[in-house]
Design a protein around this motif. Structure first.
Motif, mmCIF file in Angstrom:
data_model
loop_
_atom_site.group_PDB
_atom_site.id
_atom_site.type_symbol
_atom_site.label_atom_id
_atom_site.label_comp_id
_atom_site.label_asym_id
_atom_site.label_seq_id
_atom_site.Cartn_x
_atom_site.Cartn_y
_atom_site.Cartn_z
ATOM 1 N N ALA A 79 0.831 -1.202 0.000
ATOM 2 C CA ALA A 79 0.000 0.000 0.000
ATOM 3 C C ALA A 79 0.866 1.253 0.000
ATOM 4 O O ALA A 79 0.494 2.270 -0.603
ATOM 5 N N VAL A 80 2.008 1.209 0.656
ATOM 6 C CA VAL A 80 2.923 2.344 0.651
ATOM 7 C C VAL A 80 3.421 2.603 -0.764
ATOM 8 O O VAL A 80 3.483 3.736 -1.235
ATOM 9 N N GLN A 81 3.742 1.534 -1.469
ATOM 10 C CA GLN A 81 4.287 1.668 -2.816
ATOM 11 C C GLN A 81 3.260 2.205 -3.799
ATOM 12 O O GLN A 81 3.604 2.926 -4.731
ATOM 13 N N LEU A 82 1.983 1.857 -3.604
ATOM 14 C CA LEU A 82 0.959 2.244 -4.568
ATOM 15 C C LEU A 82 0.231 3.526 -4.204
ATOM 16 O O LEU A 82 -0.568 4.019 -4.975
ATOM 17 N N ASP A 83 0.479 4.061 -3.006
ATOM 18 C CA ASP A 83 -0.210 5.275 -2.569
ATOM 19 C C ASP A 83 0.739 6.455 -2.679
ATOM 20 O O ASP A 83 1.620 6.628 -1.836
ATOM 21 N N PRO A 84 0.599 7.293 -3.696
ATOM 22 C CA PRO A 84 1.532 8.400 -3.903
ATOM 23 C C PRO A 84 1.458 9.462 -2.815
ATOM 24 O O PRO A 84 2.370 10.261 -2.680
ATOM 25 N N LYS A 160 -2.459 -5.242 -4.998
ATOM 26 C CA LYS A 160 -2.419 -5.479 -6.445
ATOM 27 C C LYS A 160 -3.402 -4.567 -7.187
ATOM 28 O O LYS A 160 -3.942 -4.929 -8.228
ATOM 29 N N GLY A 161 -3.644 -3.382 -6.594
ATOM 30 C CA GLY A 161 -4.516 -2.403 -7.220
ATOM 31 C C GLY A 161 -5.981 -2.524 -6.881
ATOM 32 O O GLY A 161 -6.805 -1.768 -7.433
#
Length: 346
Positions: A79-84, A160-161
């Protein structure tokens, strides 16, 4: 919850949609021309509304707005990686090594149990929201807020989105249903699958709830699903084979009017959302035995009739039965102890 994403070719998806509509047409018609063995089989599935993707099809989930999570809530790495909007300075690396066992009696066990207890409470809260006229989107919003209020993160969000904070699978949807604005209707069945990330550990559980007055075939399906889960749990214990879970479920389901969907499996869980051991709910030859400290989910999905095949909606997530039969799922987290098994989410 396990996110086994299935991506059949486009033509296969569209063919399955046509098949579903064909079954639905045969089901609702009163014409004698449809009085065939296949038609009677569909009618035996009971009375309910089939869930199909809206037309025109919208591919993917990029159009769905994610619910915000306060910045102080600790997120899993994905979630850290996908949440800008989240600082990359938050360091919560996932460990995916070894056999996934935790040390019994340690602080890790306490944290695991706390996450499982919170997941259980979220599931119970979700069940209290189920009634005709309520949308699954509003259920998702309430669950999201409940989890955040308990200083936890809704694990499905951004996994995974995935665009929502829980999965809501109605009637013929087997798994990974995305909450939307369709109001629940009298006679529906709905599986709500919740996972929380709390103090570094995931807690995962689900249940299928009855909406209003559900017909007998629908109630039988849910009852058999719960019995299958119980049979799988009874096959657990230190030194017992993992493949005994699938064998136990097979034995209780084989003489019923239902089948087990092989597309989705249980999984090890702890600091990582999904990891070995993989728990298959059908007959299998998966190696390995349960040892003290193993924690995993058992989550059989049962389908009406003898065809457990699924297809994926254009959103890339929602898995429906190919023939529009209903499905139900039930899930618990299991911890193997020195002397037996603890059901952490019961």
């Amino acid at each position: 919850m396990i996110m086994n994403k299935l991506f059949p070719p486009l033509l296969s998806r569209l063919r399955s949609a046509v098949v579903c509509r064909s079954y639905l047409k045969r089901y609702i018609t009163t014409s004698p021309a449809f009085d065939s063995d296949e038609s009677r089989e569909v009618e035996d599935f009971g009375t309910y509304n089939v869930i199909l993707p809206e037309e025109p099809f919208v591919w993917g989930v990029s159009h769905i707005t994610r619910r915000p999570v306060p910045s102080h809530i600790v997120r899993p790495k994905y979630a850290v990686q996908l949440d800008p909007s989240t600082s990359s300075e938050i360091d919560h690396t996932q460990q995916y090594e070894g056999d996934g066992r935790i040390i019994l009696g340690s602080i890790d066990e306490k944290r695991l149990r706390a996450a499982a207890t919170l997941a259980k409470n979220v599931r119970k809260y979700a069940g209290s929201l189920v009634q005709p006229g309520v949308t699954t989107n509003s259920i998702d919003a309430a669950i999201h807020n409940f989890i955040i209020a308990h200083e936890a993160y809704p694990s499905p969000l951004l996994y995974k989105g995935f665009p929502r904070s829980c999965c809501t699978s109605v009637n013929n949807v087997v798994s990974h249903g995305i909450p939307d604005d369709r109001p629940l209707e009298d006679g529906d069945i709905i599986n709500i699958d919740v996972t929380v990330y709390f103090n570094g550990y995931h807690g995962d559980t689900s249940s299928t709830f009855l909406v209003g007055d559900v017909d007998e075939p629908g109630r039988d399906l849910v009852q058999m699903t719960n019995a299958a889960l119980e049979a799988g749990i009874n096959a657990c214990g230190p030194g017992r084979p993992f493949n005994g879970i699938g064998r136990a479920i097979h034995e209780i389901v084989r003489n019923s009017r239902h089948s087990v969907c092989p597309a989705f499996a249980g999984h090890g869980i702890g600091t990582v959302f999904h990891r070995p051991p993989w728990i298959y709910h059908t007959l299998n030859e998966e190696p390995g035995v349960m040892l003290p400290g193993h924690c995993f989910t058992i989550e059989p999905s049962l389908v009406q009739g003898s065809n457990p095949s699924v297809w994926i909606f254009p959103d890339g997530w929602t898995a429906s039965t190919e023939n529009c039969a209903r499905s139900a799922q039930a899930e618990h987290m299991i911890l193997i102890t020195e002397t037996g098994v603890d059901i952490l989410t019961q």
